[in-house]
Write a protein that holds these residues in place. Structure first.
Motif, PDB file in Angstrom:
ATOM      1  N   ALA A  99      -5.122  -7.411  -4.823  1.00  0.00           N
ATOM      2  CA  ALA A  99      -5.341  -6.219  -3.864  1.00  0.00           C
ATOM      3  C   ALA A  99      -4.627  -4.707  -3.282  1.00  0.00           C
ATOM      4  O   ALA A  99      -3.778  -5.886  -2.876  1.00  0.00           O
ATOM      5  N   ARG A 100      -4.197  -4.358  -3.389  1.00  0.00           N
ATOM      6  CA  ARG A 100      -3.719  -3.007  -3.314  1.00  0.00           C
ATOM      7  C   ARG A 100      -4.041  -1.931  -2.343  1.00  0.00           C
ATOM      8  O   ARG A 100      -5.112  -1.419  -2.684  1.00  0.00           O
ATOM      9  N   ASP A 101      -4.263  -1.837  -1.411  1.00  0.00           N
ATOM     10  CA  ASP A 101      -5.345  -1.435  -0.466  1.00  0.00           C
ATOM     11  C   ASP A 101      -3.834  -0.177   0.336  1.00  0.00           C
ATOM     12  O   ASP A 101      -2.793  -0.264   0.804  1.00  0.00           O
ATOM     13  N   ILE A 102      -4.752   0.771   1.168  1.00  0.00           N
ATOM     14  CA  ILE A 102      -4.186   2.039   1.652  1.00  0.00           C
ATOM     15  C   ILE A 102      -2.977   1.388   3.574  1.00  0.00           C
ATOM     16  O   ILE A 102      -3.577   0.993   3.721  1.00  0.00           O
ATOM     17  N   SER A 103      -2.602   1.711   3.371  1.00  0.00           N
ATOM     18  CA  SER A 103      -1.535   0.985   4.320  1.00  0.00           C
ATOM     19  C   SER A 103      -1.840   1.545   5.655  1.00  0.00           C
ATOM     20  O   SER A 103      -2.800   2.271   5.344  1.00  0.00           O
ATOM     21  N   GLN A 157      -3.840   5.118   6.461  1.00  0.00           N
ATOM     22  CA  GLN A 157      -4.597   5.111   7.536  1.00  0.00           C
ATOM     23  C   GLN A 157      -5.124   6.096   8.774  1.00  0.00           C
ATOM     24  O   GLN A 157      -5.777   7.260   9.326  1.00  0.00           O
ATOM     25  N   PRO A 180      -4.770   3.542  -6.248  1.00  0.00           N
ATOM     26  CA  PRO A 180      -6.727   2.635  -5.855  1.00  0.00           C
ATOM     27  C   PRO A 180      -7.712   4.083  -6.098  1.00  0.00           C
ATOM     28  O   PRO A 180      -8.206   3.052  -5.505  1.00  0.00           O
ATOM     29  N   TRP A 181      -7.170   5.013  -5.653  1.00  0.00           N
ATOM     30  CA  TRP A 181      -8.217   6.068  -6.247  1.00  0.00           C
ATOM     31  C   TRP A 181      -7.726   6.306  -7.686  1.00  0.00           C
ATOM     32  O   TRP A 181      -9.454   5.855  -7.938  1.00  0.00           O
TER      33      TRP A 181
END
Length: 160
Positions: A7-11, A15, A99-100
């Motif tokens: 799980a490496r999400d955009i902060s 956003q 993530p991309w």
């Protein structure tokens, strides 16, 4: 089976910046388009022409600026400072773009999973612990190694 994706999400800050850039672009487009409506609604009316012209000009220029700045902010927010080239740090860029990159690989993996021929090849290959035996033939003239089905040496051209 595919390994689990970490799980490496955009902060949340990135956003929020992305959506703020989107809002700025939309507001800019609305401001720019509103100049055409103002012009059409007041066509032939020269009362306070100078004030209206100044207002239309400022809305048009402000709208164009927001239409340029909004997508630029969206790009920086989506890719991060280093990933978009604002900050020159290759390691940070790799983390910003991860993530991309993971998404692109996941999309390609999903497409490959839907192709029956690819699934057949994967099934035929089986697990990674299987070994494949390769037979090589040594040329009598130059001693180079060739595939077992070759009729001529790949290095000197002599008949095998």
């Amino acid at each position: 089976m595919k390994p689990p994706i970490p799980a490496r999400d955009i902060s949340p800050e990135r956003q929020a910046m992305y959506y703020a850039g989107m809002a700025a672009g939309v507001v800019g487009a609305l401001l720019f388009v509103s100049t055409f409506f103002s012009f059409a609604m007041n066509f032939g009316n020269f009362d306070d022409f100078e004030g209206r012209a100044r207002s239309i000009f400022l809305r048009a220029v402000g709208g164009m600026c927001l239409m340029v700045v909004g997508p630029a902010v969206m790009g920086v927010a989506a890719r991060g400072l280093a990933g978009s080239g604002v900050k020159l740090d290759p390691e940070q860029a790799r983390r910003d773009l991860e993530p991309w990159s993971r998404m692109r690989g996941g999309v390609i993996g999903d497409v490959l999973d839907e192709i029956p021929a690819v699934q057949q090849v994967i099934d035929r290959l089986g697990s990674a612990d299987q070994t494949v035996e390769v037979v090589r033939v040594r040329c009598n003239a130059c001693r180079a190694l060739n595939d077992e089905h070759d009729k001529f040496c790949g290095q000197c051209g002599e008949r095998l």
